[in-house]
Write a protein that holds these residues in place. Structure first.
Motif, PDB file in Angstrom:
ATOM      1  N   GLN A  58       0.805  -1.221   0.000  1.00 14.39           N
ATOM      2  CA  GLN A  58       0.000   0.000   0.000  1.00 14.39           C
ATOM      3  C   GLN A  58       0.841   1.276   0.000  1.00 14.39           C
ATOM      4  O   GLN A  58       0.319   2.370   0.225  1.00 14.39           O
ATOM      5  CB  GLN A  58      -0.922   0.004   1.228  1.00 14.39           C
ATOM      6  N   ALA A  60       1.914   3.034  -2.324  1.00 11.17           N
ATOM      7  CA  ALA A  60       1.507   4.019  -3.327  1.00 11.17           C
ATOM      8  C   ALA A  60       0.264   4.797  -2.915  1.00 11.17           C
ATOM      9  O   ALA A  60      -0.134   5.732  -3.620  1.00 11.17           O
ATOM     10  CB  ALA A  60       1.249   3.316  -4.660  1.00 11.17           C
ATOM     11  N   ARG A  61      -0.339   4.436  -1.796  1.00 14.20           N
ATOM     12  CA  ARG A  61      -1.571   5.079  -1.347  1.00 14.20           C
ATOM     13  C   ARG A  61      -1.299   6.025  -0.185  1.00 14.20           C
ATOM     14  O   ARG A  61      -0.449   5.754   0.670  1.00 14.20           O
ATOM     15  CB  ARG A  61      -2.578   4.012  -0.903  1.00 14.20           C
ATOM     16  N   TYR A  62      -2.046   7.131  -0.153  1.00 14.17           N
ATOM     17  CA  TYR A  62      -1.950   8.030   0.991  1.00 14.17           C
ATOM     18  C   TYR A  62      -2.521   7.355   2.237  1.00 14.17           C
ATOM     19  O   TYR A  62      -3.454   6.556   2.137  1.00 14.17           O
ATOM     20  CB  TYR A  62      -2.738   9.321   0.740  1.00 14.17           C
ATOM     21  N   ASP A  64      -4.591   7.485   5.969  1.00 10.71           N
ATOM     22  CA  ASP A  64      -5.782   8.170   6.450  1.00 10.71           C
ATOM     23  C   ASP A  64      -5.353   9.503   7.057  1.00 10.71           C
ATOM     24  O   ASP A  64      -4.587   9.531   8.029  1.00 10.71           O
ATOM     25  CB  ASP A  64      -6.471   7.292   7.506  1.00 10.71           C
ATOM     26  N   ARG A 257       0.845   5.408   7.004  1.00  8.47           N
ATOM     27  CA  ARG A 257       0.111   4.169   7.232  1.00  8.47           C
ATOM     28  C   ARG A 257       0.916   3.220   8.119  1.00  8.47           C
ATOM     29  O   ARG A 257       0.383   2.553   9.000  1.00  8.47           O
ATOM     30  CB  ARG A 257      -0.195   3.511   5.885  1.00  8.47           C
TER      31      ARG A 257
END
Length: 362
Positions: A58, A60-62, A64, A257
């Motif tokens: 994950q 590559a994902r921002y 929360d 994260r």
């Protein structure tokens, strides 16, 4: 081409955090052990290491932006509501958010000195002015002296317990009396970055304290006892109105994260943590005893470091340690701080100090 800009006046008198530190000067021995930053000598808890590996896909994902899951976990841990919490990149990051939210030009922030060396910079960034109060001869907060420095311009008072760099804690009764004496416009920040190492007593920053003193904020981190300094995650607990302002001052996506997941798993690993804290406490007492055998002054510490009140001899002590490949932190005019580290680091340091000419003064 000359570029003109108006630097914030409070920043002119401060430097970037530790920008004066350098790697080994030419001709000096290499540093083998760094005992200058109060980092844990142990890796993160085993259950934490195993848990964060699952998050690699994950990247590559921002994350929360509200760190909602971690906030809920901390709320359960402290028995407070999520609205009474703010999470950020380390306790220093959360403190910066708080100062930005509460302070501005002409305001004052009072704290004991010597103290955490990021305090002056964080205060200056907010536009406020630092007001220092001296420590007691035993390395603790002089709460009466701090109180005399509180004025109509004071917005924040910072108390650090166990104190960095001395490791001395604030008596609970004296703390309550001090908080009761402050005017309503002052917010007190109780910095408990090292509270987990204070074994054998209940920490001051409990829900009881927060309920009894509505202008108090408790600051904690996962960098120290939990060994997550490289992930940068900490939090504050306090009045809802203050925490709402602190959350507004946060850098977007400031808690990654991995940091959120690691912090959640850390709070769920109490048994592993207690074993670690016992090991750190034992190493701290052994280091203290070894330094005292060399007839060096050492305060009793409740943190993961020890303090030697050496006054102006602090720098020569740090140089003596550096010749053995050990980096410690000197506070010129005050003393030297040694982080609790590996057993080999302690042996190397004590051996080097013992070999010195006993006529040499630190």
């Amino acid at each position: 081409m000359n570029v003109r800009f108006a630097e914030r006046s409070t920043l002119r008198a401060v430097r970037a955090y530790r920008d004066t530190e350098s790697s080994n000067a030419e001709g000096s021995p290499p540093i083998t052990f760094d005992l200058s930053s109060n980092e844990l000598a142990l890796p993160p808890l085993p259950s934490v290491l195993a848990g964060i590996e699952k998050g690699f896909p994950q990247l590559a994902r921002y994350p929360d932006p509200t760190a909602r899951d971690l906030t809920a976990e901390i709320a359960r841990h402290l028995c407070v509501s999520a609205e009474e919490l703010a999470v950020g990149p380390g306790s220093a990051g959360v403190l910066q958010q708080l100062l930005l939210a509460l302070c501005g030009k002409g305001d004052e922030v009072v704290y004991a000195w010597p103290g955490f060396d990021a305090y002056p910079l964080l205060v200056a960034i907010s536009g406020a002015i630092s007001v220092h109060a001296p420590l007691t001869v035993s390395g603790g907060h002089d709460l009466d002296e701090i109180r005399t420095r509180v004025s109509a311009r004071t917005k924040v008072v910072i108390l650090c317990s166990p104190h960095n760099p001395t490791g001395v804690t604030i008596d609970h009764g004296e703390l309550h009396s001090f908080l009761n004496s402050l005017p309503d416009h002052v917010v007190t920040v109780l910095d408990e970055a090292y509270v987990e190492f204070d074994r054998g007593s209940d920490p001051a920053g409990t829900p009881v304290l927060l309920r009894e003193h509505s202008n108090t904020v408790v600051l904690r981190t996962f960098s120290k006892a939990y060994g997550l300094a490289g992930l940068r995650v900490g939090y504050a607990a306090g009045p809802r109105q203050v925490m709402a302002a602190v959350r507004k001052a946060a850098i977007p996506f400031g808690v990654t994260r991995f940091a959120e997941r690691a912090a959640i798993l850390s709070l769920r690993s109490e048994v592993e943590l207690l074993e670690r804290l016992a090991a750190v406490a034992a190493a701290r007492e052994e280091l203290t005893a070894g330094l005292r055998e060399l007839r060096l002054p050492v305060l009793s510490s409740r943190a993961n470091f020890v303090w030697l009140p050496l006054a102006w001899a602090a720098e020569s002590f740090a140089r003596a340690a550096a010749t053995a490949g050990i980096k410690v932190r000197a506070y010129p005019g005050h003393g030297a701080r040694i982080s609790v580290g590996e057993a080999e680091a302690h042996r190397t340091l004590l051996t080097a100090l013992d070999r010195r000419d006993h006529g040499d003064a630190f």
